[in-house]
Motif scaffolding. Structure first.
Motif, short mmCIF file in Angstrom:
data_model
loop_
_atom_site.label_atom_id
_atom_site.label_comp_id
_atom_site.label_asym_id
_atom_site.label_seq_id
_atom_site.Cartn_x
_atom_site.Cartn_y
_atom_site.Cartn_z
N ASN A 82 11.55 1.31 -2.39
CA ASN A 82 11.29 2.71 -2.73
C ASN A 82 11.63 3.69 -1.61
O ASN A 82 11.42 4.88 -1.74
N GLY A 105 10.31 0.29 -11.56
CA GLY A 105 11.43 0.78 -10.77
C GLY A 105 12.60 1.16 -11.65
O GLY A 105 12.41 1.54 -12.81
N GLN A 122 10.02 0.03 -7.12
CA GLN A 122 9.27 1.13 -6.53
C GLN A 122 7.80 0.78 -6.34
O GLN A 122 7.20 1.17 -5.35
#
Length: 186
Positions: A82, A105, A122
């Motif tokens: 991320n 993500g 993420q």
């Protein structure tokens, strides 16, 4: 032979692409063919899965990690975390080696793209509901390189990168080539 190849292609290709965007809170990176994707997967050592060479703890940070998606047993390759820099996700996934987690993500999806199942993780959520942002790479790099403190991006201070540049030049073609390029263009 032609029929065998067609059959293998049919078996290896899902009949319909699955939509993993439901419930995703992933933030866009505005990358080509990105789609939000949230799914459950087991964190695996890719080399272990492919060859059977399986050291403890997914190689302890020396191996590329993958996500074996629970919904369809597809291997997804988390190549970015991320953070703004394109740093890998292995550092963030290593604590979950062998565990089933939910990741959120961006999945790169394009039927014409030659590489499939590239993922930008993420967040990682464990079975008990604990969620962690996938942003540990530069923190771990700083711990491993305490003498490389300073301003600017990490890669300008990384001792491994600096050693390669000192040996091979900025272009990777040797110091003489670098000198000739600079003399010719600057």
């Amino acid at each position: 032979m032609k029929h065998l190849i067609a059959l293998l292609a049919f078996v290896a290709t899902p009949l319909a692409a699955q939509d993993f965007s439901e419930g995703s809170e992933a933030k866009t990176w505005n990358l080509y063919a990105e789609v939000p994707a949230r799914f459950e997967a087991t964190v695996v050592d890719v080399l272990c899965d492919l060859t059977g060479d399986c050291p403890d703890n997914c190689g302890g940070g020396t191996r590329q990690l993958g996500l074996l998606r629970s919904a369809d047993d597809v291997m997804v390759f988390p190549l970015k975390n991320n953070q703004p820099a394109f740093t890998g996700a292995a550092t963030d996934l290593l604590p979950y080696c062998g565990q089933t987690v939910t990741v959120d993500g961006l999945l790169i999806e394009d039927e014409d793209f030659p590489v499939k199942n590239i993922y930008l993780v993420q967040t990682v959520t464990t079975a008990d509901g604990t969620t962690a942002t996938a942003s540990q790479w530069t923190k771990e790099w700083a711990k491993a390189n305490p003498d490389a403190k300073g301003k600017g991006p990490w890669f300008r201070r990384d001792p491994r990168i600096k050693a390669i540049i000192a040996e091979e030049g900025y272009l990777g073609l040797g110091l003489e080539t670098d000198e000739a390029y600079v003399a010719e263009n600057f």
